[in-house]
Write an enzyme that holds these catalytic residues in place. Structure first.
Site: not given
Length: 815
Positions: A370, A374, A496-498
């Site tokens: 990630l 990310r 998204v993604e945190g």
């Protein structure tokens, strides 16, 4: 003289702290200084005795351990906050890169400048100039978002044929094996045309089966799946998020139980899986499902551990019981995203990515990958979208006229234009710098969180500015609208993604305080292993670090950084010095916050967020300076550099001030304010004059403007409104000298409208040539195309038009 000698001693101690001289050499220097003053009879030789008594317990390691370090270790172990397995794995995963220098209070600017500038290979450049250009030409975003709610079949086929989904897959498996920088440039270009196109390409090249297989898969898994993924024969998705666990991904309720079961007519070791996932990109059309779940082994079929933890497996979606196909509808940006479910589905144990030995290793696998994904996909999508919007809105502001002048010349419009230009430059710098680290083999977990947060956050704010400038042009959806879908879709990247609130409040500083600090991670490791020697080394290094940060903060506050080292001597020199000061401030306040608040700092999210803001702004400013360096220090770009760094300095200082005003211990906060702000606040937001310069840069073609929009799809093709605006800008600029001359001859300012009629009359009167008349006519056509909005048949917008029944014929009764 005695007073002066004492002052000199204090200055000497401060200098030793400032330059971080080690304890043994510092002790020797202090002893020599005291002995020299005693020999000169200014001090008594008896002064040496208490100094030796103070220094001996510090420099004699066994004595220091027993007197200080061992008791401190016991206290530290008793107050150290509890850390879950997922938190520990998140902190242990990845690496620390440039953000570590910024956090430690003394950045090495030469090291930053020496990081290699990312470059495209000839193969990567050819891919961007060829297949990516063609994919952009094929994409009609209005058709994709409004009419099809998907990419057209021919575009799907083209993406598979040209291996867009295989940018991260190695060539030995049929992939493109592109660098992080090339991936970022591809996604930026696609994002400027269609958010759905960029998301569809970006997700398989980010965290997903392809990335996980290459790092952790068995040879059999790699050889089976990777060539098929590279060719597009398999469409992957990765299912992590559950209705009960969004940001708290470690709390997923999805389970797997190790057991024996029947598979293809044989009894094999496997797992019974039950899951309920949502928000999964590509799930509705996926052929292979990457699944994260909590695995347990109650019968000890794999070993002694019952609760193995989060595990990742690959499940073919044709497996009986796997539910896919339904779609979510995210903000009128209908990329393929939806839920997936399964109930008590048996699969072989070999479906675990990496085989049975990787059972329970899923969270570590995810956070390690990630940190790379990310740092590329979301920042690139946000940056690419804004770069194209910036070019389009700059052109539109020049073309669009109100009150007989271009709206871009109005101060009210210049303000948001400047923010758009400045943020575009800074975001591109930040997104580029992190790719340098990734290409050097780093996995900067904290930095990827910073870049994800600030690119999506600034991108959203800048698109809102563009919408304000565009007005009705931005509101009316249609093929000619270049800003509305970006405006609608901006919250997706935020979420998204945190989610950004979580990222700012908990992740950036929460992980940064441990990962980036030069001693905290070592102290925690020593405390967990009860290693007094290791703890002693880390503790006294930490104390020296605090002393150095305090001295540096106070001195650099008095001088506003003027005495600190810089790598350059030009107009950016002061920025490096001011960043040195803020870096020292961050190092000091981080230690003070951890020391005063201890484990409760985890729950003081607004304190943590402000410390993270300081670190983030330091990174954004340094990335801006690095970009200026890498691009050859083009003086024409200085307004963009000034805006980017001044904005970051101002926001960092604001975060410092807010932190001290809201610090729970007012006495400590007051003392820290004296150290950090001995002469008060010094930084201001970018000036109106600087905003004016940026607004002009965004509207008038130049090499600097081209660098703002570097790499974007600006071809004036049928479905590219930004490219058409770029062409219109050139047409309008070409017509202006002719219009100005005709106005002068007429003795009045002629309106910049109906230029085709003006050309007709001026040509008839012999005032202009046929070529000039053609320029005016072309400019008028381009101007009207730029300012007009789309319109539709009344029935064309309804998804399910209501079929009106024939009205009953009304009979009129006689009176």
């Amino acid at each position: 003289m005695i007073v002066l000698s004492i002052i000199a001693l204090l200055v000497l101690i401060s200098v030793l702290f400032y330059h971080r001289v080690n304890l043994y050499l510092s002790s020797l220097i202090l002893l020599v200084y005291t002995a020299a003053l005693s020999a000169s009879q200014l001090w008594s030789f008896w002064v040496l005795l208490p100094l030796v008594i103070m220094l001996l317990p510090l420099i004699l390691t066994p004595l220091r351990k027993s007197l200080f370090s061992a008791p401190a270790l016991r206290i530290f172990r008793s107050v150290m906050p509890a850390m879950s397995r997922t938190e520990k794995e998140a902190i242990d995963a990845g690496t620390t890169w440039w953000e570590g220098d910024l956090f430690r209070g003394a950045p090495d600017w030469k090291k930053l400048h020496n990081y290699p500038k990312p470059q495209l290979t000839a193969e990567e450049q050819a891919f961007i100039d060829g297949p990516v250009e063609e994919a952009c030409r094929m994409a009609n975003d209005f058709q994709i978002t409004h009419e099809l709610a998907d990419l057209p079949p021919e575009l799907w086929d083209y993406l598979k044929e040209k291996r867009f989904f295989a940018m991260i897959i190695k060539k030995e498996y049929g992939g493109l094996e592109f660098s992080a920088y090339a991936q970022a440039r591809v996604l930026q270009k696609l994002a400027g045309v269609s958010g759905i196109l960029a998301i569809t390409v970006g997700v398989p090249n980010s965290l997903g089966p392809g990335e996980l297989l290459q790092h952790y898969g068995t040879e059999e898994q790699k050889n089976h799946y990777l060539p098929r993924l590279a060719r597009g024969d398999e469409i992957p998705c990765f299912a992590l998020t559950s209705p009960e666990a969004g940001s708290d991904a470690g709390a997923i309720p999805d389970v797997g139980i190790v057991c024996m079961g029947e598979w293809q007519g044989k009894q094999v070791l496997g797992m019974r899986l039950t899951w309920n996932k949502r928000y999964i990109t590509l799930a509705p059309i996926a052929t292979v499902l990457g699944l994260a779940f909590k695995l347990s082994d109650p019968e000890h079929l794999l070993g002694d551990t019952v609760d193995l933890g989060i595990t990742c497996a690959l499940i073919p979606t044709h497996t009986p019981g796997v539910e896919i196909g339904h779609r979510h509808f995210p903000l009128n940006i209908p990329f393929q995203n939806g839920p997936t479910r399964g109930n008590d589905i048996f699969v072989p144990i070999d479906y675990i990515i990496g085989g049975p030995q990787m059972a329970g290793q899923g969270w570590r696998m995810l956070v390690e990958c990630l940190s790379v994904g990310r740092g590329i996909t979301l920042p690139s999508n946000a940056t690419g979208s804004l770069k194209s919007v910036a070019m389009g809105i700059g052109a539109y502001a020049y073309i669009r006229r109100q009150f007989k002048i271009s709206i871009g010349k109005m101060e009210g419009i210049e303000e948001p234009l400047a923010r758009i230009a400045g943020n575009t430059y800074v975001m591109d710098a930040a997104a580029t710098l992190i790719t340098s680290g990734i290409m050097m083999g780093e996995k900067p977990a904290v930095l990827s969180a910073i870049v994800k947060y600030h690119c999506t956050h600034r991108g959203q704010r800048a698109v809102m500015d563009a919408m304000d400038i565009a007005g009705g042009k931005g509101i009316c959806l249609g093929p000619a609208n270049f800003v509305a879908r970006g405006y609608q879709g901006a919250p997706i990247g935020i979420t998204v993604e945190g989610a950004n609130i979580l990222t700012r409040s908990m992740i950036i500083f929460g992980q940064g305080a441990i990962r980036c600090h030069p001693f905290v991670l070592d102290e925690m490791a020593a405390a967990q292993s009860n290693d007094v020697a290791a703890f002693d080394k880390a503790l006294f290094g930490h104390l020296g670090h605090v002393g150095s940060s305090m001295v540096r903060s106070f001195w650099l506050g008095l001088t506003n950084g003027r005495t600190s080292a810089t790598p350059v001597k030009d107009s950016t020199r002061r920025y490096y010095q001011q960043l040195n000061r803020l870096s020292a401030n961050l190092a000091l306040l981080s230690d003070v916050s951890m020391g005063v608040l201890g484990g409760s700092l985890k729950r003081r999210e607004r304190i943590s967020a402000r410390l993270g803001d300081i670190l983030s702004q330091l990174y954004l400013a340094s990335a801006t300076l690095k970009r200026y360096e890498d691009e050859g220090r083009q003086k024409e770009d200085l307004p963009l550099v000034h805006w980017g760094v001044q904005d970051a300095l101002y926001q960092a200082e604001q975060a410092l001030d807010d932190l001290l005003r809201n610090f729970p211990n007012s006495v400590i906060a007051g003392l820290m304010r004296v150290v950090v702000f001995p002469l008060g606040r010094v930084h201001r937001a970018p000036s109106d004059h600087l905003d004016h310069q940026l607004a002009q840069l965004l509207q008038v073609p130049s090499a600097t403007r081209s660098r703002i929009g570097r790499g974007q799809y600006l071809t004036p093709s049928e479905f590219n409104p930004v490219g058409l605006l770029e062409a219109a800008l050139l047409d309008v600029i070409a017509a202006e000298p002719i219009h100005k001359r005709l106005s002068k001859e007429a003795g009045k300012s002629l309106p910049f409208t109906r230029l085709d009629q003006l050309a007709k009359h001026a040509l008839a009167e012999g005032k202009i040539s046929a070529e000039e008349a053609a320029l005016l006519t072309k400019a008028e056509n381009s101007r009207l195309r730029s300012i007009n909005v789309d319109e539709f048949d009344a029935s064309a917008l309804a998804a399910n038009p209501v079929v009106k029944k024939p009205a009953k014929q009304q009979q009129t009764e006689a009176a």
